[in-house]
Design a protein around this motif. Structure first.
Motif, PDB file in Angstrom:
ATOM      1  N   HIS A 199      26.239  64.969  17.049  1.00  0.00           N
ATOM      2  CA  HIS A 199      26.904  64.462  17.687  1.00  0.00           C
ATOM      3  C   HIS A 199      26.296  63.348  18.005  1.00  0.00           C
ATOM      4  O   HIS A 199      27.066  62.095  18.240  1.00  0.00           O
ATOM      5  CB  HIS A 199      28.171  65.613  18.657  1.00  0.00           C
ATOM      6  CG  HIS A 199      28.693  65.594  18.917  1.00  0.00           C
ATOM      7  ND1 HIS A 199      30.070  65.700  20.219  1.00  0.00           N
ATOM      8  CD2 HIS A 199      29.554  63.764  19.158  1.00  0.00           C
ATOM      9  CE1 HIS A 199      31.334  64.460  20.752  1.00  0.00           C
ATOM     10  NE2 HIS A 199      30.681  63.862  19.870  1.00  0.00           N
ATOM     11  N   VAL A 255      31.271  61.511  15.307  1.00  0.00           N
ATOM     12  CA  VAL A 255      32.283  62.410  14.481  1.00  0.00           C
ATOM     13  C   VAL A 255      34.003  63.021  14.572  1.00  0.00           C
ATOM     14  O   VAL A 255      33.903  63.825  13.075  1.00  0.00           O
ATOM     15  CB  VAL A 255      31.255  64.158  15.113  1.00  0.00           C
ATOM     16  CG1 VAL A 255      30.254  64.054  14.762  1.00  0.00           C
ATOM     17  CG2 VAL A 255      32.179  63.855  16.594  1.00  0.00           C
ATOM     18  N   LYS A 256      34.652  62.666  14.949  1.00  0.00           N
ATOM     19  CA  LYS A 256      35.812  62.786  14.628  1.00  0.00           C
ATOM     20  C   LYS A 256      36.493  62.092  13.309  1.00  0.00           C
ATOM     21  O   LYS A 256      36.679  62.932  12.276  1.00  0.00           O
ATOM     22  CB  LYS A 256      36.496  62.084  16.007  1.00  0.00           C
ATOM     23  CG  LYS A 256      38.758  62.324  15.495  1.00  0.00           C
ATOM     24  CD  LYS A 256      38.999  61.909  17.275  1.00  0.00           C
ATOM     25  CE  LYS A 256      40.324  62.363  17.054  1.00  0.00           C
ATOM     26  NZ  LYS A 256      41.191  62.268  18.148  1.00  0.00           N
ATOM     27  N   VAL A 267      29.746  70.300  13.895  1.00  0.00           N
ATOM     28  CA  VAL A 267      29.133  69.957  15.107  1.00  0.00           C
ATOM     29  C   VAL A 267      27.400  70.350  16.260  1.00  0.00           C
ATOM     30  O   VAL A 267      27.674  71.416  16.283  1.00  0.00           O
ATOM     31  CB  VAL A 267      30.048  68.961  15.807  1.00  0.00           C
ATOM     32  CG1 VAL A 267      29.475  68.085  16.879  1.00  0.00           C
ATOM     33  CG2 VAL A 267      31.054  68.407  14.951  1.00  0.00           C
ATOM     34  N   SER A 326      25.507  65.617  23.026  1.00  0.00           N
ATOM     35  CA  SER A 326      26.935  65.666  23.721  1.00  0.00           C
ATOM     36  C   SER A 326      27.212  66.703  24.957  1.00  0.00           C
ATOM     37  O   SER A 326      27.947  65.704  25.801  1.00  0.00           O
ATOM     38  CB  SER A 326      28.028  65.424  22.377  1.00  0.00           C
ATOM     39  OG  SER A 326      28.358  66.827  21.729  1.00  0.00           O
ATOM     40  N   VAL A 367      34.133  66.699  26.097  1.00  0.00           N
ATOM     41  CA  VAL A 367      34.287  67.325  24.603  1.00  0.00           C
ATOM     42  C   VAL A 367      35.468  68.433  24.786  1.00  0.00           C
ATOM     43  O   VAL A 367      35.399  69.368  25.380  1.00  0.00           O
ATOM     44  CB  VAL A 367      32.289  68.180  24.010  1.00  0.00           C
ATOM     45  CG1 VAL A 367      33.153  69.040  23.055  1.00  0.00           C
ATOM     46  CG2 VAL A 367      31.615  67.700  23.701  1.00  0.00           C
ATOM     47  N   ASP A 369      40.038  68.255  19.684  1.00  0.00           N
ATOM     48  CA  ASP A 369      40.644  66.878  19.478  1.00  0.00           C
ATOM     49  C   ASP A 369      40.127  66.251  18.251  1.00  0.00           C
ATOM     50  O   ASP A 369      40.176  65.822  17.423  1.00  0.00           O
ATOM     51  CB  ASP A 369      40.604  65.896  21.036  1.00  0.00           C
ATOM     52  CG  ASP A 369      40.581  64.442  20.032  1.00  0.00           C
ATOM     53  OD1 ASP A 369      41.403  64.001  20.025  1.00  0.00           O
ATOM     54  OD2 ASP A 369      39.715  64.320  20.561  1.00  0.00           O
ATOM     55  N   LEU A 370      38.783  66.776  18.029  1.00  0.00           N
ATOM     56  CA  LEU A 370      37.735  66.499  17.281  1.00  0.00           C
ATOM     57  C   LEU A 370      38.010  67.006  15.862  1.00  0.00           C
ATOM     58  O   LEU A 370      37.555  66.806  14.753  1.00  0.00           O
ATOM     59  CB  LEU A 370      36.024  67.262  17.499  1.00  0.00           C
ATOM     60  CG  LEU A 370      35.670  66.349  18.478  1.00  0.00           C
ATOM     61  CD1 LEU A 370      34.162  67.019  19.045  1.00  0.00           C
ATOM     62  CD2 LEU A 370      35.207  64.735  18.481  1.00  0.00           C
ATOM     63  N   ASP A 371      38.474  68.582  15.675  1.00  0.00           N
ATOM     64  CA  ASP A 371      39.120  69.144  14.760  1.00  0.00           C
ATOM     65  C   ASP A 371      37.714  69.612  13.778  1.00  0.00           C
ATOM     66  O   ASP A 371      37.346  70.540  13.117  1.00  0.00           O
ATOM     67  CB  ASP A 371      39.970  68.399  14.234  1.00  0.00           C
ATOM     68  CG  ASP A 371      40.751  69.796  13.465  1.00  0.00           C
ATOM     69  OD1 ASP A 371      41.271  70.891  13.428  1.00  0.00           O
ATOM     70  OD2 ASP A 371      41.407  69.304  11.993  1.00  0.00           O
ATOM     71  N   ALA A 372      36.718  69.942  15.278  1.00  0.00           N
ATOM     72  CA  ALA A 372      35.680  70.324  14.874  1.00  0.00           C
ATOM     73  C   ALA A 372      35.727  72.036  14.108  1.00  0.00           C
ATOM     74  O   ALA A 372      36.978  72.329  14.606  1.00  0.00           O
ATOM     75  CB  ALA A 372      34.431  70.464  15.760  1.00  0.00           C
TER      76      ALA A 372
END
Ligand code: PLP
Length: 404
Positions: free
Chosen positions: A171, A182-183, A198, A203, A209, A213-216
């Protein structure tokens, strides 16, 4: 609002002296100092609750279990996971990445399959994949970067093919401070049907974090870098993916039933948590996350951004300074060299002035090879650092520069 003097009082170590000078601690990328509430919570648990978790019917064991599982809920909230089933406690980012490489590799990768990492990865997001490479013959693809230390997104997209099984990317770079997009990288990988892991070691201490939302698909971090204790970290994983991964280690806690003929595994997240967990450390971690959340991750981010831009400006005014990592999106890490002076000499002389920085390759040797250097001096800021400390640091670097 952000009362730095009051915040500093929470960290007893910051008022100690080294070589008869007040400590200026700028090695937060390696580990952060601990607020009193973290240490107190851990001490109190040892003194008044301590018992092994999960297995006991007795009062203390149940209380310790409640604390431990309550800490898991605190972590879930901190990264905004959907469920505590998605929060696996590990020893730290390194163990999280090893767990992932082993289990994901077992479940989803065979000879010739590919993982994409970047030039700026920490060794803990390179070597576990190399171990898998040795075991299974997988292929490691590397996203290149420009001279500012930004990943080349066009090149990233070209690395995908029908053998790509996973992207695993930092990240934030622990050397360059680059905040990777990363998003967007995850969105692109998902369009190709590829999940993304990630490395959030650098980060989580500095910015909000949100894994949803990131959809990690996976997200790893270390407790000790986010003002918590050593020896504890987290691997977040989407439940549907974690369900499909085989266990990483065998032993107590991770099983349902064991016989010599057949063993069945425990449900998530316990399937990945063999043996007695460091339940004292998880308490400390939860206290640390509560502490930074109370300050506000947005406020911490703003404070550190101010320090970083100020330090960057001041350093750039100095002759003979070479800064590595000038990305537009940059976090609280500054790596540099001064003329031909060896980074170790600079670090040693700064230390004598009471200024703690890190020197060397920062566990990112492939990045050093890309930069064509052996190592750097790295100053990394934390939530408690001040503008005055940046001034002391800048004056220190200038003094060292003039000595040579
Ligand atoms: N990833 C990054 C980006 C890091 O900076 C670090 C530590 O410096 C790690 C992974 C490894 O973390 P740990 O040593 O806590 O497992």
């Amino acid at each position: 609002m952000y009362d730095i003097a009051k915040i500093r009082e929470d960290f007893p170590i910051l008022s100690r002296e080294v070589y008869k000078r007040t400590l200026v601690y700028l090695d937060n990328g390696a580990t952060t100092q601990k607020p009193r509430v973290v240490v107190d919570a851990m001490t109190n648990e040892y003194y008044s609750v301590n018992a092994n978790v999960h297995r006991g019917v007795h009062f203390l064991s149940q209380q310790a279990t409640e604390l431990h599982e309550g800490s898991r809920e605190t972590v879930r909230k901190f990264v905004n996971a959907r469920s505590t089933n998605e929060i696996v406690f590990t020893r730290g980012t390194t163990e999280s990445m090893n767990l992932l490489a082993y289990s994901f590799g077992e479940a989803f990768m065979k000879e010739g399959d590919e993982v994409i990492v970047s030039t700026m990865e920490h060794h803990s997001n390179i070597v576990p994949w190399q171990l898998l490479q040795a075991r299974k013959g997988i292929v490691i693809r590397v996203i290149p970067m420009n001279d500012a230390g930004e990943l080349l997104m066009d090149e990233y997209k070209k690395l995908f093919n029908e053998r790509t099984r996973l992207v695993s990317v930092a990240h934030v770079s622990n050397v360059l401070g680059t905040i990777n997009p990363v998003k967007q990288m995850i969105a692109y990988a998902h369009e190709q049907g590829v999940p993304v892991a990630v490395d959030g070691a650098q980060s989580t201490p500095h910015m909000p974090v949100d894994v949803q939302d990131l959809d990690a698909d996976f997200f790893a971090f270390s407790g000790h870098k986010v003002y918590g204790p050593t020896g504890v970290g987290v691997l977040y994983g989407k439940e549907n993916l974690l369900e499909k991964l085989p266990p990483y280690q065998g032993g107590g806690e991770m099983i349902q039933r064991v016989s010599f003929e057949k063993t069945t595994f425990n449900e998530l997240p316990f399937k990945f948590e063999a043996g007695t967990p460091d339940y004292i450390a998880t308490t400390g971690l939860a206290k640390a996350l509560d502490y930074v959340s109370a300050l506000g991750m947005d406020n911490i981010y703003l404070h550190e951004q101010e320090l970083t831009s100020y330090a960057m400006q001041q350093l750039q005014l100095m002759p003979e300074i070479h800064i590595y990592g000038t990305a537009k999106e940059k976090d609280a890490v500054i790596s540099f060299n001064v003329g031909n002076i060896h980074h170790l000499d600079i670090g040693t002389l700064l230390d004598r002035l009471g200024i703690a920085v890190r020197t060397g390759h920062h566990c990112a040797e492939p990045l050093m090879q890309r930069l064509g250097i052996e190592g750097t001096v790295r100053a990394s800021f934390g939530l408690y650092n001040t503008k005055e400390e940046v001034d002391t640091f800048i004056a220190g670097v200038d003094r060292v520069r003039k000595m040579f």
